[in-house]
Design a protein around this motif. Structure first.
Motif, PDB file in Angstrom:
ATOM      1  N   SER A 194       0.813  -1.215   0.000  1.00 30.84           N
ATOM      2  CA  SER A 194       0.000   0.000   0.000  1.00 30.84           C
ATOM      3  C   SER A 194       0.850   1.271   0.000  1.00 30.84           C
ATOM      4  N   VAL A 195       2.117   1.180   0.433  1.00 28.36           N
ATOM      5  CA  VAL A 195       2.960   2.381   0.520  1.00 28.36           C
ATOM      6  C   VAL A 195       4.219   2.289  -0.337  1.00 28.36           C
ATOM      7  N   ARG A 196       4.457   1.156  -0.986  1.00 29.87           N
ATOM      8  CA  ARG A 196       5.671   1.021  -1.795  1.00 29.87           C
ATOM      9  C   ARG A 196       5.636   1.984  -2.969  1.00 29.87           C
ATOM     10  N   GLY A 197       6.783   2.580  -3.251  1.00 33.45           N
ATOM     11  CA  GLY A 197       6.892   3.530  -4.349  1.00 33.45           C
ATOM     12  C   GLY A 197       6.438   4.931  -3.997  1.00 33.45           C
ATOM     13  N   ARG A 198       6.091   5.165  -2.740  1.00 30.65           N
ATOM     14  CA  ARG A 198       5.625   6.489  -2.322  1.00 30.65           C
ATOM     15  C   ARG A 198       6.519   7.024  -1.222  1.00 30.65           C
ATOM     16  N   LYS A 199       6.557   8.339  -1.106  1.00 27.57           N
ATOM     17  CA  LYS A 199       7.214   8.997   0.019  1.00 27.57           C
ATOM     18  C   LYS A 199       6.140   9.657   0.871  1.00 27.57           C
ATOM     19  N   LEU A 200       6.108   9.315   2.128  1.00 27.48           N
ATOM     20  CA  LEU A 200       5.142   9.875   3.055  1.00 27.48           C
ATOM     21  C   LEU A 200       5.906  10.560   4.177  1.00 27.48           C
ATOM     22  N   GLY A 201       5.659  11.847   4.328  1.00 22.87           N
ATOM     23  CA  GLY A 201       6.413  12.605   5.315  1.00 22.87           C
ATOM     24  C   GLY A 201       7.890  12.674   4.985  1.00 22.87           C
ATOM     25  N   GLY A 202       8.222  12.546   3.691  1.00 21.61           N
ATOM     26  CA  GLY A 202       9.626  12.591   3.266  1.00 21.61           C
ATOM     27  C   GLY A 202      10.373  11.289   3.458  1.00 21.61           C
ATOM     28  N   VAL A 203       9.669  10.205   3.822  1.00 21.08           N
ATOM     29  CA  VAL A 203      10.301   8.904   4.073  1.00 21.08           C
ATOM     30  C   VAL A 203       9.755   7.893   3.074  1.00 21.08           C
ATOM     31  N   ASP A 204      10.631   7.012   2.562  1.00 23.74           N
ATOM     32  CA  ASP A 204      10.188   5.955   1.652  1.00 23.74           C
ATOM     33  C   ASP A 204       9.148   5.077   2.329  1.00 23.74           C
ATOM     34  N   GLY A 205       8.123   4.694   1.550  1.00 25.97           N
ATOM     35  CA  GLY A 205       7.073   3.861   2.119  1.00 25.97           C
ATOM     36  C   GLY A 205       7.546   2.467   2.468  1.00 25.97           C
ATOM     37  N   ALA A 206       8.223   1.813   1.534  1.00 27.44           N
ATOM     38  CA  ALA A 206       8.689   0.444   1.752  1.00 27.44           C
ATOM     39  C   ALA A 206       9.938   0.203   0.933  1.00 27.44           C
ATOM     40  N   CYS A 207      10.923  -0.443   1.536  1.00 30.62           N
ATOM     41  CA  CYS A 207      12.162  -0.768   0.833  1.00 30.62           C
ATOM     42  C   CYS A 207      12.001  -2.089   0.083  1.00 30.62           C
ATOM     43  N   ASP A 208      13.028  -2.495  -0.625  1.00 32.84           N
ATOM     44  CA  ASP A 208      13.070  -3.804  -1.275  1.00 32.84           C
ATOM     45  C   ASP A 208      13.807  -4.751  -0.337  1.00 32.84           C
ATOM     46  N   PRO A 209      13.098  -5.640   0.347  1.00 30.26           N
ATOM     47  CA  PRO A 209      13.759  -6.479   1.357  1.00 30.26           C
ATOM     48  C   PRO A 209      14.748  -7.473   0.783  1.00 30.26           C
ATOM     49  N   LEU A 213      -1.367  -0.453  10.130  1.00 33.64           N
ATOM     50  CA  LEU A 213      -1.976  -1.727  10.489  1.00 33.64           C
ATOM     51  C   LEU A 213      -3.446  -1.762  10.058  1.00 33.64           C
ATOM     52  N   ALA A 214      -4.163  -0.659  10.268  1.00 33.06           N
ATOM     53  CA  ALA A 214      -5.575  -0.600   9.898  1.00 33.06           C
ATOM     54  C   ALA A 214      -5.767  -0.795   8.392  1.00 33.06           C
ATOM     55  N   THR A 215      -4.825  -0.298   7.590  1.00 34.85           N
ATOM     56  CA  THR A 215      -4.890  -0.496   6.140  1.00 34.85           C
ATOM     57  C   THR A 215      -4.871  -1.970   5.801  1.00 34.85           C
ATOM     58  N   ALA A 216      -3.961  -2.719   6.423  1.00 33.11           N
ATOM     59  CA  ALA A 216      -3.881  -4.155   6.173  1.00 33.11           C
ATOM     60  C   ALA A 216      -5.114  -4.882   6.708  1.00 33.11           C
ATOM     61  N   PHE A 217      -5.604  -4.467   7.871  1.00 25.42           N
ATOM     62  CA  PHE A 217      -6.802  -5.088   8.440  1.00 25.42           C
ATOM     63  C   PHE A 217      -7.986  -4.925   7.489  1.00 25.42           C
ATOM     64  N   ASP A 218      -8.124  -3.725   6.914  1.00 24.44           N
ATOM     65  CA  ASP A 218      -9.245  -3.466   6.010  1.00 24.44           C
ATOM     66  C   ASP A 218      -9.193  -4.387   4.793  1.00 24.44           C
ATOM     67  N   GLU A 219      -8.001  -4.599   4.244  1.00 26.85           N
ATOM     68  CA  GLU A 219      -7.894  -5.455   3.054  1.00 26.85           C
ATOM     69  C   GLU A 219      -8.230  -6.904   3.387  1.00 26.85           C
ATOM     70  N   LEU A 220      -7.827  -7.369   4.563  1.00 28.61           N
ATOM     71  CA  LEU A 220      -8.219  -8.716   4.980  1.00 28.61           C
ATOM     72  C   LEU A 220      -9.729  -8.793   5.198  1.00 28.61           C
ATOM     73  N   GLU A 221     -10.278  -7.803   5.874  1.00 26.79           N
ATOM     74  CA  GLU A 221     -11.718  -7.791   6.166  1.00 26.79           C
ATOM     75  C   GLU A 221     -12.547  -7.767   4.892  1.00 26.79           C
ATOM     76  N   GLU A 222     -12.070  -7.065   3.865  1.00 23.58           N
ATOM     77  CA  GLU A 222     -12.823  -6.936   2.612  1.00 23.58           C
ATOM     78  C   GLU A 222     -12.534  -8.059   1.630  1.00 23.58           C
ATOM     79  N   GLY A 223     -11.652  -8.995   1.989  1.00 23.20           N
ATOM     80  CA  GLY A 223     -11.357 -10.125   1.111  1.00 23.20           C
ATOM     81  C   GLY A 223     -10.355  -9.836   0.025  1.00 23.20           C
ATOM     82  N   LEU A 224      -9.702  -8.666   0.065  1.00 25.61           N
ATOM     83  CA  LEU A 224      -8.700  -8.324  -0.950  1.00 25.61           C
ATOM     84  C   LEU A 224      -7.361  -9.004  -0.668  1.00 25.61           C
ATOM     85  N   ALA A 225      -7.176  -9.477   0.539  1.00 27.62           N
ATOM     86  CA  ALA A 225      -5.996 -10.253   0.902  1.00 27.62           C
ATOM     87  C   ALA A 225      -6.468 -11.517   1.607  1.00 27.62           C
ATOM     88  N   GLN A 226      -5.678 -12.578   1.509  1.00 27.14           N
ATOM     89  CA  GLN A 226      -6.064 -13.865   2.080  1.00 27.14           C
ATOM     90  C   GLN A 226      -4.945 -14.395   2.963  1.00 27.14           C
TER      91      GLN A 226
END
Length: 305
Positions: free
Chosen positions: A69-84, A202-215
């Protein structure tokens, strides 16, 4: 950020299977009549063996969804997600060459600030989930019924399809054990020294599980692993000097420390009734109010964009 406690929270969560669920065990065991793919099981207290949801399995899904949900974006001047998987871009690999904690924290992406890396402990710890609601050593009658129901697993049969003929490949029949639909599991997520936006991630991930977009679990492409996730209740504690209004760690630590660790602008938590417990103030948030807290987290996360 972990050498002293400013705030902490414990989220009591409930997962309910909407389709059958399979989280595979590491081995098939010695039972010749057992399924090819078995559910993971464990012992806890007086309970002999029971199906459960490992915290690591849920954390993997929650982290993957949060990162996407945050990869490829900068939020507050910080990278959303790195490449692990990158030896140069992963926060854990970069952090090994840094001298001190503040510098390591400043250079970590948003996802690694929540879930941790090889160089830094995460804010969120997800614990195992079990098929009963109570938290005591002894299970109530209702909890025992729920546990017995969850362990009445079903067997599903599968086959491999020949891609040329479209028919069944010979010798490719297998069976898999699944937890039935409408089974509930309860567990906790602990947060330590957290900012409000981290609750929103965390709420973003919870919403996707609740809505069936993630399994969750295995055999997702075969229709398994659709679950609902709700926050049943929540407890927030903070240092008594922070006052009687719930606050993120950014509003608790002094300004020099905020700059040193590169903390992002802090969001606001809803008001709640607190009571003093020694050096801390505890705020208990019942189920009907947890949605307001998760919405506050989402608002703080959105404000960083």
């Amino acid at each position: 950020m972990f050498n002293e406690t400013g705030n902490r929270a414990l989220l009591r969560i409930r997962i309910t299977t909407r389709t059958p669920l399979l989280i595979r065990a590491g081995d098939t065991g010695l039972d010749p009549t057992g399924s090819d793919l078995k559910c993971v099981r464990t012992r806890r207290g007086d309970v002999d063996r029971t199906v459960y949801v490992p915290g690591s399995s849920l954390k993997g899904v929650v982290r993957s969804v949060a990162e996407s949900s945050v990869r490829g974006r900068k939020l507050g001047g910080v990278d959303g997600a790195c490449d692990p998987l990158s030896p140069t871009a992963a926060c854990g690999e970069r952090g090994r060459t840094r001298a001190g904690g503040p510098e390591i924290h400043r250079e970590h992406c948003l996802a690694c600030r929540v879930f941790g890396s090889l160089a830094m402990k995460g804010r969120a710890a997800i614990r195992d989930l079990f098929p009963w609601e109570g938290q005591g050593d002894e299970l109530s009658t209702a909890d025992l019924r729920q546990m017995v129901s969850a362990n009445r697993t079903q067997v599903r049969f599968g086959v491999a399809i020949n891609r040329v003929s479209g028919g069944v490949s010979r010798g490719k029949l297998f069976d898999q054990e699944v937890v039935p639909a409408s089974t509930s599991f309860w567990g906790e997520i602990a947060l330590e020294n957290y900012q409000v936006w981290q609750l929103g991630l965390l709420a973003t991930a919870f919403d996707e599980l609740e809505e069936g977009l993630a399994q969750l679990g295995s055999s997702k492409s075969r229709g398994l692993g659709v679950v609902g996730l709700t926050v049943a209740s929540m407890v927030h504690e903070q240092a008594a000097h922070a006052g009687m209004h719930p606050a993120g760690i950014g509003d608790i630590v002094p300004e020099p420390r905020r700059r040193e660790y590169g903390l992002l602008p802090e969001g606001k938590l809803p008001a709640a009734e607190g009571r003093r417990r020694g050096l801390f103030v505890r705020f208990s948030v019942p189920g009907e109010q947890t949605k307001e807290w998760m919405e506050a987290g989402l608002e703080a996360l959105g404000a960083l964009a």
